[in-house]
Structure formats: structure tokens, C-alpha cells
Design a protein around this motif. Structure first.
Motif, PDB file in Angstrom:
ATOM      1  N   LYS A 239       0.844  -1.198   0.000  1.00 57.94           N
ATOM      2  CA  LYS A 239       0.000   0.000   0.000  1.00 57.94           C
ATOM      3  C   LYS A 239       0.880   1.249   0.000  1.00 57.94           C
ATOM      4  O   LYS A 239       0.563   2.241  -0.675  1.00 57.94           O
ATOM      5  N   ASP A 242       1.918   1.920  -3.458  1.00 56.30           N
ATOM      6  CA  ASP A 242       0.840   2.575  -4.206  1.00 56.30           C
ATOM      7  C   ASP A 242       0.781   4.067  -3.901  1.00 56.30           C
ATOM      8  O   ASP A 242       0.529   4.887  -4.795  1.00 56.30           O
ATOM      9  N   LEU A 273       3.383  -3.713 -14.102  1.00 53.42           N
ATOM     10  CA  LEU A 273       2.348  -2.773 -13.656  1.00 53.42           C
ATOM     11  C   LEU A 273       2.658  -1.354 -14.120  1.00 53.42           C
ATOM     12  O   LEU A 273       1.760  -0.620 -14.566  1.00 53.42           O
ATOM     13  N   LYS A 278      -0.341   1.315 -14.399  1.00 51.15           N
ATOM     14  CA  LYS A 278      -0.920   1.111 -13.068  1.00 51.15           C
ATOM     15  C   LYS A 278       0.106   1.575 -12.040  1.00 51.15           C
ATOM     16  O   LYS A 278       0.927   0.798 -11.558  1.00 51.15           O
ATOM     17  N   ARG A 281      -1.996   4.984  -6.379  1.00 50.15           N
ATOM     18  CA  ARG A 281      -3.090   5.891  -6.052  1.00 50.15           C
ATOM     19  C   ARG A 281      -3.303   6.966  -7.110  1.00 50.15           C
ATOM     20  O   ARG A 281      -4.436   7.300  -7.453  1.00 50.15           O
ATOM     21  N   SER A 283      -2.958   6.905 -10.251  1.00 48.48           N
ATOM     22  CA  SER A 283      -3.612   6.434 -11.488  1.00 48.48           C
ATOM     23  C   SER A 283      -4.900   5.679 -11.198  1.00 48.48           C
ATOM     24  O   SER A 283      -5.636   5.333 -12.119  1.00 48.48           O
ATOM     25  N   GLY A 284      -5.170   5.405  -9.912  1.00 50.50           N
ATOM     26  CA  GLY A 284      -6.381   4.693  -9.528  1.00 50.50           C
ATOM     27  C   GLY A 284      -6.214   3.195  -9.386  1.00 50.50           C
ATOM     28  O   GLY A 284      -7.104   2.509  -8.884  1.00 50.50           O
ATOM     29  N   GLN A 285      -5.056   2.674  -9.808  1.00 44.28           N
ATOM     30  CA  GLN A 285      -4.837   1.234  -9.728  1.00 44.28           C
ATOM     31  C   GLN A 285      -3.350   0.951  -9.581  1.00 44.28           C
ATOM     32  O   GLN A 285      -2.525   1.524 -10.270  1.00 44.28           O
ATOM     33  N   GLY A 286      -3.021   0.056  -8.661  1.00 42.24           N
ATOM     34  CA  GLY A 286      -1.655  -0.417  -8.479  1.00 42.24           C
ATOM     35  C   GLY A 286      -1.749  -1.821  -7.914  1.00 42.24           C
ATOM     36  O   GLY A 286      -2.377  -2.708  -8.530  1.00 42.24           O
ATOM     37  N   TYR A 288      -3.451  -2.101  -5.339  1.00 49.78           N
ATOM     38  CA  TYR A 288      -4.816  -1.935  -4.855  1.00 49.78           C
ATOM     39  C   TYR A 288      -5.598  -1.078  -5.852  1.00 49.78           C
ATOM     40  O   TYR A 288      -5.012  -0.372  -6.680  1.00 49.78           O
ATOM     41  N   SER A 289      -6.918  -1.135  -5.757  1.00 50.09           N
ATOM     42  CA  SER A 289      -7.778  -0.205  -6.486  1.00 50.09           C
ATOM     43  C   SER A 289      -8.088   0.975  -5.567  1.00 50.09           C
ATOM     44  O   SER A 289      -8.425   0.788  -4.396  1.00 50.09           O
ATOM     45  N   TRP A 290      -7.966   2.181  -6.133  1.00 44.31           N
ATOM     46  CA  TRP A 290      -8.157   3.390  -5.325  1.00 44.31           C
ATOM     47  C   TRP A 290      -9.395   4.145  -5.810  1.00 44.31           C
ATOM     48  O   TRP A 290      -9.690   4.214  -6.968  1.00 44.31           O
TER      49      TRP A 290
END
Length: 290
Positions: A239, A242, A273, A278, A281, A283-286, A288-290
Motif C-alpha cells: 500500500k 501505491d 504494472l 498502473k 493511487r 492512477s487509480g490502480q496499483g 490496490y484499487s483506489w
């Protein structure tokens, strides 16, 4: 005659500058501003400068809402400005460079700032991994240069890593400890080495966590929970990656791989990734999805 730029230990700069107004640069400017300094951010173009102004204004509002500062938004922003002109740094006592972790960009940016600074002003880089001693060799006054590595998000972070280069004037060690304390944060002082202390340790843990995901040992969530619950880390390594940005972590890993060897080789999952855009945070995705 301009005012003296000499900075004593424990004395927060009355006039400071930040080169680059992205997430980190805006955070650094915010920290200086709410602690009493007059701050200017210099950006590459008008649109970027305006975006930097809005970032700082929004973070100032949040600090006021939390009761962190007693000044009004109007009073604080009277001491803050943005520009595209490096000459705005001419009266600064301290300028902190916060441009992306690209060697040539760092060097050219630092050289451009140094040309307008007073001889007794201090220049610092927010680099998270590049050699402070190496950057200093590209400057005319390496003794007035050091690393001040802030952490994201700057307003909430309590740590600043003070990185001492081979030619850094030793008087800046105690002086910078005082500046950090005046910002309400804690300094750790390290001699220049690849990745310093924080990035080297943080990336080592994160890369191993990525390999564990890649090998199917456990999910990203469970690996992170193991570190949060078992080792009391505030967030897990994936996290955190991300939040920092997968592209940023990849760049640091590649540099450490080059300088320290195979143990820092970036895993394929990280390279894939980043290639897919990806980045975490932002880009909205790493992982995790943000």
C-alpha cells in the motif's frame, strides 16, 4: 542592499523557495508556510504554477480546519506565491528542489537555481535516492548543498532525512536539525549512500513483498496486514508503494540495483504494472484499487 541569507541553527528560513509544485513540492511549501516562512514555488509553466498554488491553498484550508494553525487562510497566502521565473529565488535563504527523480533534470534544475541564489544561501534536494555527493559535484558551491528528503504526505509525516554529502559544510548538520525541528518534524542524519537509510530499507521490504505476490505466497492485503499487525507498520509495504507511486519505486529500485547489486533487482510484476500505467493511487490502480 538585500537582507542577509545566513541561517543559524534552529532558525527557520524567513524566505524560502521550492522548485517544483507537484505533490511533494506543494507539501514542502505547505510545511514551510504554516511554520512562518514566506514561500515561493517556481514551476515550469503558468498552468503548473497555478496548479501548485491550488494544491497549497487546499492543504492550508485543511490545516486550518484541523486547528493546526492560528493564522487565517488570507494571512497565510499573503506569504505564498508561485512563479515561472527562477529570479524569484534571489532573496531566498533556503531553496528545496523537488523535481522528478531524473538525474539530468535534477542537475540542470539545481544549476539553474544556484545561478540566482545569494552566495550564503542554502540549496537542498528532496531526492529520495540519488547521490547528494554526485549532484554536489555539478554545482559551484557544493559546501552549501545537502539533501532534505521529505516524506509523502508531507503535512502528516513527522520525518525528514537530512543527507550529508562529501563536501557539505558541517555547520549545516546542526542548522538543518534546527530547521526540521522548527517545522515540527524529526530529523535523521545520514551520510550520502545509495538510497540513504529510508529508501534503502523501505524499498528492500517492498521488493520482497512484491516477489511474494508474484510467487503466489499471499495476497497484497495479507502481506500488508502481516506488517501492520505483526510489526506495527502504519501501512504495509505494498500500500505504501501505491501511495509513493509504482513508477517512483521502480526508478529507485533500478538505481539501487545498479549501485548495490542484484538484491535490489526490480521484480517483473513491478515492471509490468508500470508498463500498464498502473502507478498506484495517482492512477487509480496499483497493487490496490483506489
Amino acid at each position: 542592499m538585500s537582507a542577509s541569507n545566513t541561517l543559524a541553527a534552529g532558525q527557520l528560513p524567513q524566505r524560502s523557495g521550492v522548485l517544483g509544485g507537484g505533490r511533494m513540492g506543494a507539501g514542502i511549501a505547505h510545511a514551510l508556510l504554516i511554520s512562518g516562512s514566506t514561500v515561493v514555488i517556481v514551476e515550469r509553466d503558468d498552468a503548473s504554477a497555478q496548479a501548485a498554488f491550488e494544491r497549497v491553498a487546499q492543504s492550508v484550508e485543511k490545516s486550518i480546519e484541523r486547528g493546526v494553525v492560528s493564522e487565517s487562510k488570507t494571512e497565510l497566502l499573503q506569504r505564498f506565491s508561485v512563479s515561472t521565473d527562477y529570479q524569484q529565488f534571489a532573496n531566498a535563504q533556503l531553496v528545496i528542489e523537488a523535481v522528478p527523480e531524473i538525474w539530468d533534470l535534477k542537475v540542470s534544475s539545481l544549476q539553474a537555481v544556484e545561478q540566482v541564489l545569494a552566495a550564503d544561501a542554502v540549496l537542498a534536494s528532496n531526492t529520495s535516492s540519488l547521490s547528494v555527493s554526485g549532484l554536489a559535484k555539478e554545482l559551484e558551491r557544493p559546501e552549501k548543498f545537502l539533501g532534505l528528503h521529505f516524506f509523502n504526505p508531507v503535512p502528516a509525516s513527522t520525518l525528514i532525512e537530512v543527507v550529508i554529502g562529501e563536501q557539505t559544510d558541517t555547520s549545516l548538520i546542526e542548522a538543518s536539525r534546527g530547521w526540521v525541528q522548527a517545522l515540527g518534524k524529526t530529523a535523521v542524519v545520514v551520510n550520502d549512500a545509495p538510497g540513504f537509510a529510508s529508501s534503502r530499507l523501505g524499498v528492500a521490504i517492498a521488493l520482497e513483498a512484491m516477489r511474494m505476490v508474484e510467487e503466489g505466497v499471499a495476497s497484497a492485503e495479507d502481506i500488508d496486514n502481516a506488517m501492520v499487525l505483526g510489526y506495527k507498520h502504519p501501512t504495509g509495504p505494498l500500500k505504501t508503494t501505491d501511495i509513493v507511486g509504482l513508477d517512483v519505486r521502480l526508478g529507485i529500485a533500478e538505481y539501487l540495483h545498479e549501485t548495490l547489486g542484484e538484491r535490489f533487482a526490480p521484480p517483473q510484476i513491478l515492471k509490468d504494472l508500470v508498463a500498464e500505467g498502473k502507478l498506484g493511487r495517482k492512477s487509480g490502480q496499483g497493487f490496490y484499487s483506489w
